[in-house]
Every structure is written in structure tokens, then in C-alpha cells.
Design a protein around this motif. Structure first.
Motif, short mmCIF file in Angstrom:
data_model
loop_
_atom_site.label_atom_id
_atom_site.label_comp_id
_atom_site.label_asym_id
_atom_site.label_seq_id
_atom_site.Cartn_x
_atom_site.Cartn_y
_atom_site.Cartn_z
N HIS A 47 0.89 -1.31 0.02
CA HIS A 47 -0.09 0.09 -0.04
C HIS A 47 0.77 1.15 -0.13
CE1 HIS A 47 -3.56 2.35 2.18
NE2 HIS A 47 -3.22 2.82 1.03
N HIS A 53 3.74 0.83 2.93
CA HIS A 53 3.68 -0.45 4.12
C HIS A 53 3.04 -1.67 3.38
CE1 HIS A 53 -0.03 1.99 4.57
NE2 HIS A 53 -0.50 0.66 4.74
N ASP A 55 0.09 -4.45 4.23
CA ASP A 55 -0.90 -4.58 5.16
C ASP A 55 -1.09 -6.26 5.24
OD1 ASP A 55 -2.14 -2.25 5.98
OD2 ASP A 55 -2.23 -1.72 3.94
MN MN Z 1 -2.57 0.09 4.36
#
Ligand code: MN
Length: 204
Positions: A47, A53, A55
Motif C-alpha cells: 500500500h 507499507h 498490510d
Molecule cells: Mn494500509
């Protein structure tokens, strides 16, 4: 995965925070859904939001438990990766790849980095409460045994911080999965290709 089935009251309640944060007239993200057939969906989404990052999401009780892992999973058992617990997501989110409009919550490109199943090694409800989940991942990229260990609260707030740790088995390694793989495990697209092909009208 049956979005035609109406989610139960329990699932709806678990997704209250998820729904409150999003405007479904604007974002292409799924609104709600019932659990998957196996009940054990595993997914990692890359993302590219305010900061990039990964997820990590594990299906339990009809929703996806979620952690944001800034650096992604490490295959080295000596390396602990920060994993911030985030709101439960609908199981249909496990098929979402696309672009969240810039001004919306989590605005940015989302890629399906890995998908598969997971199996808890211990009672997952007890583990969540005690702050240690041990589980096996059966993804196309992420495999073997892993642990999530609660380490505290982010900034003293109500966000739990956990650590994602590779357990010793024959799926350990030195190179990060994030360095090994740069494209979607499902569509083969790069982040740039997803951004170009799925940008909402009127953006950029
Ligand atoms: Mn996210």
C-alpha cells in the motif's frame, strides 16, 4: 466469497470502524461482505499511502484482522518487524487491488502482494487476547511458520503495536520478500501499472 450474502450482525459490528473511515461513494474499496468458505483467508497488500507499507490480513470470525507492517515481512528469524494493528477489514478486501482516491482515507495504490490461506498453531482467540499468535502461512510467496507478538501501544494510544517474526523452519531466508517480488501475485502488475490503469476519473 459471496458478497451476495448479507453479513451477520457480528461481522457488521466488527466493521463499524472500517466503514466509518470511508466514503463508499468515492472509494472503490469493498463495503462489507461475509466470510470466505475456508474461513482462513490470508492476504498481504502493498500500500503506497502517506508512506509505503504492507498490510497483513488474516481472516478470523468473518473479518480480516489487519496489521500494517512498514517494512514488510522478513524471512530472517532474528529480525523483528513492527506491525501496527489496524481496524478489521471485510473479507472481500482480500481481493482488492486498485487506487484509493488521494483525499480519501489511505489514499494511494494498493497491490495484492500475496494471497492464500493461514492456519493458527494455537487457539487464535486466546492468542489475540494474550498477545501472541503463532500461525502457518500458505501463500504463493509467504510460507511457513510465523509469530505476531504484541509489544505495546503506539504512542501510548489505543493502537496496538505488535512484532512480526519468522519462526525457524525450512522457509527462512536472508532476502526480504519485498525485495524479491515487485509485482502483484494475482495480476502480475507493478505499482505503476496499477496506478495508471485504475486511477479514478478526474484524478491527476
Ligand atoms: Mn494500509
Amino acid at each position: 466469497m459471496g458478497s451476495e450474502h448479507r453479513p451477520s450482525q457480528k461481522v457488521k459490528k466488527a466493521l463499524e470502524e472500517y466503514r466509518a473511515k470511508r466514503d463508499f461513494a468515492v472509494t472503490p474499496e469493498p463495503k462489507d461482505s461475509e466470510g470466505s468458505k475456508s474461513g482462513r483467508l490470508f492476504v498481504i497488500q502493498k500500500h503506497d499511502a502517506t508512506s509505503e507499507h504492507f498490510d497483513l490480513r488474516l481472516e478470523l470470525d468473518g473479518v480480516l484482522l489487519s496489521w500494517a507492517v512498514p517494512k514488510g515481512p522478513s524471512l530472517d528469524p532474528a529480525t523483528r518487524r513492527l506491525a501496527m494493528r489496524t481496524e478489521d477489514h471485510p473479507v472481500a478486501y482480500g481481493d482488492f487491488e486498485g487506487v484509493i482516491p488521494e483525499d480519501e482515507y489511505g489514499g494511494g495504490t494498493v497491490m495484492l502482494f500475496d494471497q492464500g490461506r493461514w492456519e493458527p498453531n494455537d487457539d487464535p482467540h486466546e492468542g489475540l487476547e494474550k498477545g501472541k499468535l503463532s500461525f502457518e502461512v500458505k501463500g504463493t510467496r509467504m510460507k511457513g511458520n510465523w509469530a505476531l507478538v504484541r509489544s505495546g501501544n503506539v504512542g501510548g494510544g489505543d493502537r496496538e503495536s505488535w512484532l512480526l517474526i519468522k519462526e525457524k523452519d525450512n522457509h527462512t531466508g536472508q532476502k526480504d520478500l519485498a525485495d524479491k517480488h515487485k509485482t502483484s501475485a494475482v495480476t502480475g502488475r507493478s505499482m505503476e501499472e496499477i496506478a495508471q490503469e485504475e486511477s479514478p476519473e478526474g484524478q491527476g
